[in-house]
Write a protein that holds these residues in place. Sequence first.
Motif, PDB file in Angstrom:
ATOM      1  N   UNK A  79     -72.840  35.437   6.153  1.00 57.74           N
ATOM      2  CA  UNK A  79     -72.213  34.519   5.204  1.00 57.74           C
ATOM      3  C   UNK A  79     -72.918  33.167   5.235  1.00 57.74           C
ATOM      4  N   UNK A  80     -73.226  32.696   6.419  1.00 57.44           N
ATOM      5  CA  UNK A  80     -73.866  31.385   6.565  1.00 57.44           C
ATOM      6  C   UNK A  80     -75.211  31.358   5.841  1.00 57.44           C
ATOM      7  N   UNK A  81     -76.006  32.410   6.014  1.00 53.81           N
ATOM      8  CA  UNK A  81     -77.317  32.458   5.363  1.00 53.81           C
ATOM      9  C   UNK A  81     -77.185  32.576   3.847  1.00 53.81           C
ATOM     10  N   UNK A  82     -76.233  33.365   3.391  1.00 54.37           N
ATOM     11  CA  UNK A  82     -76.026  33.514   1.948  1.00 54.37           C
ATOM     12  C   UNK A  82     -75.628  32.179   1.317  1.00 54.37           C
ATOM     13  N   UNK A  83     -74.721  31.462   1.959  1.00 57.59           N
ATOM     14  CA  UNK A  83     -74.276  30.181   1.418  1.00 57.59           C
ATOM     15  C   UNK A  83     -75.414  29.165   1.372  1.00 57.59           C
ATOM     16  N   UNK A  84     -76.265  29.197   2.370  1.00 55.67           N
ATOM     17  CA  UNK A  84     -77.364  28.234   2.434  1.00 55.67           C
ATOM     18  C   UNK A  84     -78.347  28.406   1.281  1.00 55.67           C
ATOM     19  N   UNK A  85     -78.356  29.591   0.675  1.00 54.77           N
ATOM     20  CA  UNK A  85     -79.303  29.872  -0.408  1.00 54.77           C
ATOM     21  C   UNK A  85     -78.768  29.491  -1.786  1.00 54.77           C
ATOM     22  N   UNK A  86     -77.529  28.995  -1.852  1.00 53.52           N
ATOM     23  CA  UNK A  86     -76.927  28.627  -3.139  1.00 53.52           C
ATOM     24  C   UNK A  86     -77.186  27.152  -3.429  1.00 53.52           C
ATOM     25  N   UNK A  87     -77.663  26.856  -4.628  1.00 48.81           N
ATOM     26  CA  UNK A  87     -77.862  25.474  -5.069  1.00 48.81           C
ATOM     27  C   UNK A  87     -76.563  24.996  -5.716  1.00 48.81           C
ATOM     28  N   UNK A  88     -75.759  24.268  -4.967  1.00 46.42           N
ATOM     29  CA  UNK A  88     -74.445  23.844  -5.453  1.00 46.42           C
ATOM     30  C   UNK A  88     -74.543  22.995  -6.713  1.00 46.42           C
ATOM     31  N   UNK A  89     -75.581  22.182  -6.814  1.00 41.53           N
ATOM     32  CA  UNK A  89     -75.712  21.286  -7.963  1.00 41.53           C
ATOM     33  C   UNK A  89     -76.015  22.030  -9.262  1.00 41.53           C
ATOM     34  N   UNK A  90     -76.511  23.259  -9.144  1.00 43.26           N
ATOM     35  CA  UNK A  90     -76.891  24.003 -10.352  1.00 43.26           C
ATOM     36  C   UNK A  90     -75.761  24.876 -10.889  1.00 43.26           C
ATOM     37  N   UNK A  91     -74.641  24.953 -10.172  1.00 43.34           N
ATOM     38  CA  UNK A  91     -73.564  25.845 -10.586  1.00 43.34           C
ATOM     39  C   UNK A  91     -72.893  25.332 -11.857  1.00 43.34           C
ATOM     40  N   UNK A  92     -72.659  26.238 -12.778  1.00 44.25           N
ATOM     41  CA  UNK A  92     -72.014  25.907 -14.047  1.00 44.25           C
ATOM     42  C   UNK A  92     -70.495  26.003 -13.898  1.00 44.25           C
ATOM     43  N   UNK A  93     -69.744  25.475 -14.862  1.00 44.30           N
ATOM     44  CA  UNK A  93     -68.284  25.658 -14.815  1.00 44.30           C
ATOM     45  C   UNK A  93     -67.881  27.129 -14.751  1.00 44.30           C
ATOM     46  N   UNK A  94     -68.613  27.994 -15.453  1.00 40.88           N
ATOM     47  CA  UNK A  94     -68.312  29.426 -15.389  1.00 40.88           C
ATOM     48  C   UNK A  94     -68.563  29.966 -13.988  1.00 40.88           C
ATOM     49  N   UNK A  95     -69.679  29.566 -13.375  1.00 41.63           N
ATOM     50  CA  UNK A  95     -69.969  29.995 -12.005  1.00 41.63           C
ATOM     51  C   UNK A  95     -68.815  29.636 -11.074  1.00 41.63           C
ATOM     52  N   UNK A 107     -63.682  43.783   8.489  1.00 39.01           N
ATOM     53  CA  UNK A 107     -64.737  42.805   8.777  1.00 39.01           C
ATOM     54  C   UNK A 107     -65.550  42.479   7.524  1.00 39.01           C
ATOM     55  N   UNK A 108     -65.892  43.507   6.757  1.00 36.77           N
ATOM     56  CA  UNK A 108     -66.702  43.269   5.565  1.00 36.77           C
ATOM     57  C   UNK A 108     -65.924  42.490   4.508  1.00 36.77           C
ATOM     58  N   UNK A 109     -64.642  42.789   4.372  1.00 40.48           N
ATOM     59  CA  UNK A 109     -63.837  42.026   3.419  1.00 40.48           C
ATOM     60  C   UNK A 109     -63.650  40.587   3.886  1.00 40.48           C
ATOM     61  N   UNK A 110     -63.657  40.369   5.188  1.00 37.81           N
ATOM     62  CA  UNK A 110     -63.599  38.999   5.704  1.00 37.81           C
ATOM     63  C   UNK A 110     -64.831  38.212   5.258  1.00 37.81           C
ATOM     64  N   UNK A 111     -65.990  38.876   5.226  1.00 40.81           N
ATOM     65  CA  UNK A 111     -67.197  38.235   4.705  1.00 40.81           C
ATOM     66  C   UNK A 111     -66.989  37.816   3.251  1.00 40.81           C
ATOM     67  N   UNK A 112     -66.433  38.717   2.452  1.00 38.30           N
ATOM     68  CA  UNK A 112     -66.255  38.430   1.029  1.00 38.30           C
ATOM     69  C   UNK A 112     -65.302  37.251   0.827  1.00 38.30           C
ATOM     70  N   UNK A 113     -64.169  37.334   1.497  1.00 41.95           N
ATOM     71  CA  UNK A 113     -63.170  36.271   1.367  1.00 41.95           C
ATOM     72  C   UNK A 113     -63.745  34.918   1.774  1.00 41.95           C
ATOM     73  N   UNK A 114     -64.433  34.900   2.902  1.00 39.64           N
ATOM     74  CA  UNK A 114     -64.925  33.636   3.445  1.00 39.64           C
ATOM     75  C   UNK A 114     -66.052  33.054   2.601  1.00 39.64           C
ATOM     76  N   UNK A 115     -66.970  33.897   2.143  1.00 39.27           N
ATOM     77  CA  UNK A 115     -68.107  33.371   1.393  1.00 39.27           C
ATOM     78  C   UNK A 115     -67.650  32.768   0.068  1.00 39.27           C
ATOM     79  N   UNK A 116     -66.701  33.405  -0.602  1.00 42.43           N
ATOM     80  CA  UNK A 116     -66.252  32.879  -1.893  1.00 42.43           C
ATOM     81  C   UNK A 116     -65.370  31.638  -1.720  1.00 42.43           C
ATOM     82  N   UNK A 117     -64.461  31.671  -0.766  1.00 38.67           N
ATOM     83  CA  UNK A 117     -63.560  30.526  -0.607  1.00 38.67           C
ATOM     84  C   UNK A 117     -64.277  29.307  -0.035  1.00 38.67           C
ATOM     85  N   UNK A 118     -65.232  29.532   0.843  1.00 41.43           N
ATOM     86  CA  UNK A 118     -66.024  28.406   1.346  1.00 41.43           C
ATOM     87  C   UNK A 118     -66.861  27.808   0.216  1.00 41.43           C
ATOM     88  N   UNK A 119     -67.428  28.670  -0.611  1.00 40.13           N
ATOM     89  CA  UNK A 119     -68.243  28.197  -1.725  1.00 40.13           C
ATOM     90  C   UNK A 119     -67.389  27.436  -2.741  1.00 40.13           C
TER      91      UNK A 119
END
Length: 316
Positions: free
Chosen positions: A59-75, A130-142
Amino acid sequence: MSIAETDRASSPVIRRPAASDGAPAIITDLYDALTKRGMSLVDVTWEQQRLHESRRWSVVEMLAAVDLDSLTPLDRNLVWNAGRAELTTKPGADRLERQSEAEVRRWQDKNPTVASVMEACGTWSRYWNEEEAHHETVFNRLADLSGMEPISDETFIQFRQVFPDDDMLRTLVLLAISEITAAVNYGQCQHVIEDPGLRRIFKQVAADEIQHRNYFVSFAKALVDSGEYPAKDAFAVAHLFLREDGELQGSARTQLEQRGSHVNWWDQLEVGDNDFRPEALEKKEQLICGALKKITGIEVHSREEVEDTWMDLVGS
């Protein structure tokens, strides 16, 4: 007897496992694996572990690869909805483990193979959790990092309510269809997301959901193969989703049930100002029909055929 002969006599016999040494994969014919190929629960668990390890991601590595400034309202809207949706998966995994344990005790004396199927299912639920915990955490943290409306503790607790127990085959088919819905939704989201990092997250989560679908299909098929669970129950759940204004329509239905006992995430989608709904209903319908064939061996191609087959099975 010499010392060498004594050592040879007391040496353990090397056991060649019944499980495959090939690429990690789901055991799609679990009932036959247990009854004809001589696999033990230790063998089955080893296969589950091999596949789980081969699919781990950070999750940590996936989040680090997202450009927060480029996210659109739809994103941001897609991320926010996904995070809320994934909050409801832990109760499902917790229930599956508890319900599987109860089924093991129910079948242990009457049909030990069914008990083993249920034990394999309950054991696998830890990997699902465990895998669903990844999904929940990555989306809610983002969602949090990108400034979306926070999820309150009250909502968090509300979405953690556990589904009421049902027949085990019905439960597994419902979960398989839920994973189909999630996988298709996330796949549709990929087509409208521009940021490569965010697109990669949705792609990874969709792939995980397909794997979960395949596991639920495998366990459900084993129950039907055992002869202890009728195919009509699988079709009953599919009909519940596919019927006109059925569960598959999600939040777009004209009337939503007041459930009270739990939260169904597909009732909770909020589209905001963009009016984007990742439905792809025809694709979901075909995937559900495909799952029914794998579980029951009965081929259907449409919601009408699902209903007709269900009615035939009920009347037989």
